[in-house]
Design a protein around this motif. Structure first.
Motif, PDB file in Angstrom:
ATOM      1  N   LEU A 106     -38.805 -41.935  41.224  1.00 22.31           N
ATOM      2  CA  LEU A 106     -40.234 -41.654  41.061  1.00 22.31           C
ATOM      3  C   LEU A 106     -40.749 -42.188  39.730  1.00 22.31           C
ATOM      4  CD1 LEU A 106     -40.066 -38.057  42.504  1.00 22.31           C
ATOM      5  CD2 LEU A 106     -41.550 -39.859  43.417  1.00 22.31           C
ATOM      6  N   ASP A 107     -39.969 -41.973  38.681  1.00 20.91           N
ATOM      7  CA  ASP A 107     -40.351 -42.456  37.353  1.00 20.91           C
ATOM      8  C   ASP A 107     -40.359 -43.984  37.312  1.00 20.91           C
ATOM      9  OD1 ASP A 107     -40.635 -42.111  34.289  1.00 20.91           O
ATOM     10  OD2 ASP A 107     -38.793 -43.286  34.461  1.00 20.91           O
ATOM     11  N   ASP A 108     -39.337 -44.602  37.890  1.00 24.33           N
ATOM     12  CA  ASP A 108     -39.237 -46.056  37.853  1.00 24.33           C
ATOM     13  C   ASP A 108     -40.369 -46.710  38.629  1.00 24.33           C
ATOM     14  OD1 ASP A 108     -37.449 -48.296  36.926  1.00 24.33           O
ATOM     15  OD2 ASP A 108     -37.433 -48.748  39.067  1.00 24.33           O
ATOM     16  N   TYR A 109     -40.846 -46.038  39.676  1.00 22.81           N
ATOM     17  CA  TYR A 109     -41.989 -46.571  40.432  1.00 22.81           C
ATOM     18  C   TYR A 109     -43.264 -46.542  39.588  1.00 22.81           C
ATOM     19  CZ  TYR A 109     -45.505 -47.178  44.063  1.00 22.81           C
ATOM     20  OH  TYR A 109     -46.568 -47.633  44.810  1.00 22.81           O
ATOM     21  N   GLY A 110     -43.370 -45.542  38.729  1.00 23.36           N
ATOM     22  CA  GLY A 110     -44.549 -45.436  37.871  1.00 23.36           C
ATOM     23  C   GLY A 110     -45.246 -44.093  37.922  1.00 23.36           C
ATOM     24  N   PHE A 111     -44.663 -43.124  38.651  1.00 23.16           N
ATOM     25  CA  PHE A 111     -45.270 -41.799  38.702  1.00 23.16           C
ATOM     26  C   PHE A 111     -44.985 -41.027  37.416  1.00 23.16           C
ATOM     27  CE2 PHE A 111     -44.980 -42.478  43.397  1.00 23.16           C
ATOM     28  CZ  PHE A 111     -46.331 -42.413  43.652  1.00 23.16           C
ATOM     29  N   ARG A 112     -46.004 -40.290  36.951  1.00 22.02           N
ATOM     30  CA  ARG A 112     -45.849 -39.423  35.786  1.00 22.02           C
ATOM     31  C   ARG A 112     -45.958 -37.956  36.158  1.00 22.02           C
ATOM     32  NH1 ARG A 112     -46.195 -40.663  30.814  1.00 22.02           N
ATOM     33  NH2 ARG A 112     -44.483 -39.165  30.861  1.00 22.02           N
ATOM     34  N   CYS A 113     -46.599 -37.676  37.284  1.00 21.93           N
ATOM     35  CA  CYS A 113     -46.857 -36.289  37.668  1.00 21.93           C
ATOM     36  C   CYS A 113     -46.774 -36.152  39.189  1.00 21.93           C
ATOM     37  CB  CYS A 113     -48.232 -35.850  37.161  1.00 21.93           C
ATOM     38  SG  CYS A 113     -48.709 -34.177  37.624  1.00 21.93           S
ATOM     39  N   ILE A 114     -46.131 -35.064  39.646  1.00 18.40           N
ATOM     40  CA  ILE A 114     -46.072 -34.722  41.059  1.00 18.40           C
ATOM     41  C   ILE A 114     -46.760 -33.381  41.218  1.00 18.40           C
ATOM     42  CG2 ILE A 114     -44.581 -34.519  43.079  1.00 18.40           C
ATOM     43  CD1 ILE A 114     -44.140 -37.113  41.483  1.00 18.40           C
ATOM     44  N   ILE A 115     -47.764 -33.315  42.089  1.00 15.09           N
ATOM     45  CA  ILE A 115     -48.488 -32.073  42.339  1.00 15.09           C
ATOM     46  C   ILE A 115     -48.135 -31.567  43.733  1.00 15.09           C
ATOM     47  CG2 ILE A 115     -50.759 -31.005  42.595  1.00 15.09           C
ATOM     48  CD1 ILE A 115     -51.882 -33.149  40.720  1.00 15.09           C
ATOM     49  N   ALA A 116     -47.735 -30.301  43.816  1.00 16.51           N
ATOM     50  CA  ALA A 116     -47.398 -29.694  45.106  1.00 16.51           C
ATOM     51  C   ALA A 116     -47.495 -28.177  44.976  1.00 16.51           C
ATOM     52  CB  ALA A 116     -45.996 -30.114  45.547  1.00 16.51           C
ATOM     53  N   PRO A 117     -47.612 -27.463  46.086  1.00 14.47           N
ATOM     54  CA  PRO A 117     -47.637 -25.997  46.006  1.00 14.47           C
ATOM     55  C   PRO A 117     -46.302 -25.411  45.560  1.00 14.47           C
ATOM     56  CG  PRO A 117     -48.599 -26.768  48.075  1.00 14.47           C
ATOM     57  CD  PRO A 117     -47.919 -27.942  47.442  1.00 14.47           C
ATOM     58  N   SER A 118     -45.200 -26.098  45.886  1.00 15.32           N
ATOM     59  CA  SER A 118     -43.882 -25.602  45.489  1.00 15.32           C
ATOM     60  C   SER A 118     -42.884 -26.756  45.478  1.00 15.32           C
ATOM     61  CB  SER A 118     -43.398 -24.505  46.445  1.00 15.32           C
ATOM     62  OG  SER A 118     -43.310 -24.991  47.769  1.00 15.32           O
ATOM     63  N   PHE A 119     -41.806 -26.554  44.703  1.00 11.16           N
ATOM     64  CA  PHE A 119     -40.743 -27.551  44.561  1.00 11.16           C
ATOM     65  C   PHE A 119     -39.390 -26.886  44.758  1.00 11.16           C
ATOM     66  CE2 PHE A 119     -44.247 -29.081  41.958  1.00 11.16           C
ATOM     67  CZ  PHE A 119     -44.290 -30.439  42.224  1.00 11.16           C
ATOM     68  N   ALA A 120     -38.420 -27.669  45.197  1.00  7.20           N
ATOM     69  CA  ALA A 120     -37.039 -27.193  45.183  1.00  7.20           C
ATOM     70  C   ALA A 120     -36.599 -27.043  43.727  1.00  7.20           C
ATOM     71  CB  ALA A 120     -36.141 -28.179  45.917  1.00  7.20           C
ATOM     72  N   ASP A 121     -35.842 -25.990  43.435  1.00  6.68           N
ATOM     73  CA  ASP A 121     -35.533 -25.633  42.048  1.00  6.68           C
ATOM     74  C   ASP A 121     -34.808 -26.732  41.281  1.00  6.68           C
ATOM     75  OD1 ASP A 121     -36.742 -23.181  42.302  1.00  6.68           O
ATOM     76  OD2 ASP A 121     -34.886 -22.085  42.692  1.00  6.68           O
ATOM     77  N   ILE A 122     -33.768 -27.322  41.885  1.00 11.50           N
ATOM     78  CA  ILE A 122     -32.980 -28.321  41.150  1.00 11.50           C
ATOM     79  C   ILE A 122     -33.815 -29.563  40.886  1.00 11.50           C
ATOM     80  CG2 ILE A 122     -30.959 -29.842  41.244  1.00 11.50           C
ATOM     81  CD1 ILE A 122     -29.513 -27.652  42.797  1.00 11.50           C
ATOM     82  N   PHE A 123     -34.565 -29.998  41.873  1.00  4.86           N
ATOM     83  CA  PHE A 123     -35.439 -31.157  41.662  1.00  4.86           C
ATOM     84  C   PHE A 123     -36.452 -30.854  40.565  1.00  4.86           C
ATOM     85  CE2 PHE A 123     -39.508 -33.239  42.446  1.00  4.86           C
ATOM     86  CZ  PHE A 123     -39.137 -34.565  42.451  1.00  4.86           C
ATOM     87  N   TYR A 124     -37.027 -29.673  40.604  1.00  4.59           N
ATOM     88  CA  TYR A 124     -38.018 -29.258  39.596  1.00  4.59           C
ATOM     89  C   TYR A 124     -37.427 -29.357  38.191  1.00  4.59           C
ATOM     90  CZ  TYR A 124     -41.563 -26.180  37.434  1.00  4.59           C
ATOM     91  OH  TYR A 124     -42.557 -25.655  36.642  1.00  4.59           O
ATOM     92  N   ASN A 125     -36.221 -28.852  38.026  1.00  3.69           N
ATOM     93  CA  ASN A 125     -35.570 -28.903  36.715  1.00  3.69           C
ATOM     94  C   ASN A 125     -35.244 -30.334  36.307  1.00  3.69           C
ATOM     95  OD1 ASN A 125     -35.597 -26.086  36.483  1.00  3.69           O
ATOM     96  ND2 ASN A 125     -33.619 -25.873  37.505  1.00  3.69           N
ATOM     97  N   ASN A 126     -34.796 -31.155  37.245  1.00  4.79           N
ATOM     98  CA  ASN A 126     -34.440 -32.541  36.929  1.00  4.79           C
ATOM     99  C   ASN A 126     -35.649 -33.364  36.492  1.00  4.79           C
ATOM    100  OD1 ASN A 126     -31.678 -32.342  37.358  1.00  4.79           O
ATOM    101  ND2 ASN A 126     -31.801 -32.932  39.515  1.00  4.79           N
TER     102      ASN A 126
END
Length: 224
Positions: A106-126
């Motif tokens: 996601l970062d390499d593509y150029g995203f800086r921010c992901i907006i969602a109602p909820s995230f999986a915990d490990i992905f959120y921390n990473n």
């Protein structure tokens, strides 16, 4: 002892184009398929982000992505979303395996921010470890963003991390968001775990020197 490393990107106030990924339960294998996990470099994964949705053929490491057939129906391939740096999705984004390659892609593509109602915990921390801001908003706020993105070509948002609010480019506050103070400080200062350690480099060197003087045999055992 202290080698150089790439600095994590600073996140302060970010203005960027928004791309809508109108899907729930987007797992990490969809974000970056398993065949691309052989590399442990943090760069080079952007062209294979959402590979199975983005292309019409099967992706493999080393394939020339510029020659692969694109899926015209997938949002990242639509010209109106070119250059987007904010991704909005539905609930439970980043579920599945714990691969850190997902935020790398996601970062390499150029995203800086992901907006969602909820995230999986490990992905959120990473995400925080890699300079990405995973931003939780209510389902109604997320739905409002989806509606606005689809209604206006080139739709942008302003993510104000110091104030912890999301604004339109006209200044309207869509909503506020919560973030742990420690993580917020790290994003504002571009600090990952290595960067945090290097802040104490002088103290660590001083400790090593004291210990080597008290136990000189350590230098030989460590190859000094």
């Amino acid at each position: 002892m202290f080698g150089g490393c790439d600095d994590m990107k600073v996140f302060n106030v970010h203005r960027g184009k928004v791309v809508p990924l109108d899907r729930a339960n987007v797992d990490t294998d969809a974000i970056i398929p398993k065949q691309f996990l052989k590399s442990i470099k943090r760069s080079g994964f952007g062209p294979n982000l959402f590979d199975e949705w983005r292309y019409l053929d099967v992706g493999e490491p080393g394939k020339d992505n510029s020659k692969r057939p694109l899926n015209p129906d997938f949002v990242l391939n639509q010209p109106r979303y070119a250059g987007a740096s904010i991704l909005v999705a539905r609930e439970n984004f980043g579920c599945g395996s714990s691969r850190e390659h997902a935020p790398w892609a996601l970062d390499d593509y150029g995203f800086r921010c992901i907006i969602a109602p909820s995230f999986a915990d490990i992905f959120y921390n990473n995400c925080f470890k890699n300079g990405l801001l995973p931003l939780r908003m209510t389902e109604s706020q997320v739905s409002r963003i989806f509606d606005d993105v689809k209604a206006f070509v080139g739709y942008e948002l302003i993510i104000d991390l110091p104030e912890q609010v999301v604004r339109t480019t006209q200044g309207e506050v869509i909503g506020s968001f919560e973030i742990d103070a420690f993580r917020k400080n790290n994003l504002l200062n571009g600090l990952d775990e290595i960067g945090l350690t290097l802040q104490h480099a002088d103290d660590i060197r001083a400790y090593e020197e004291r210990r080597f003087r008290a136990e000189p045999w350590l230098q030989a055992s460590l190859g000094h």
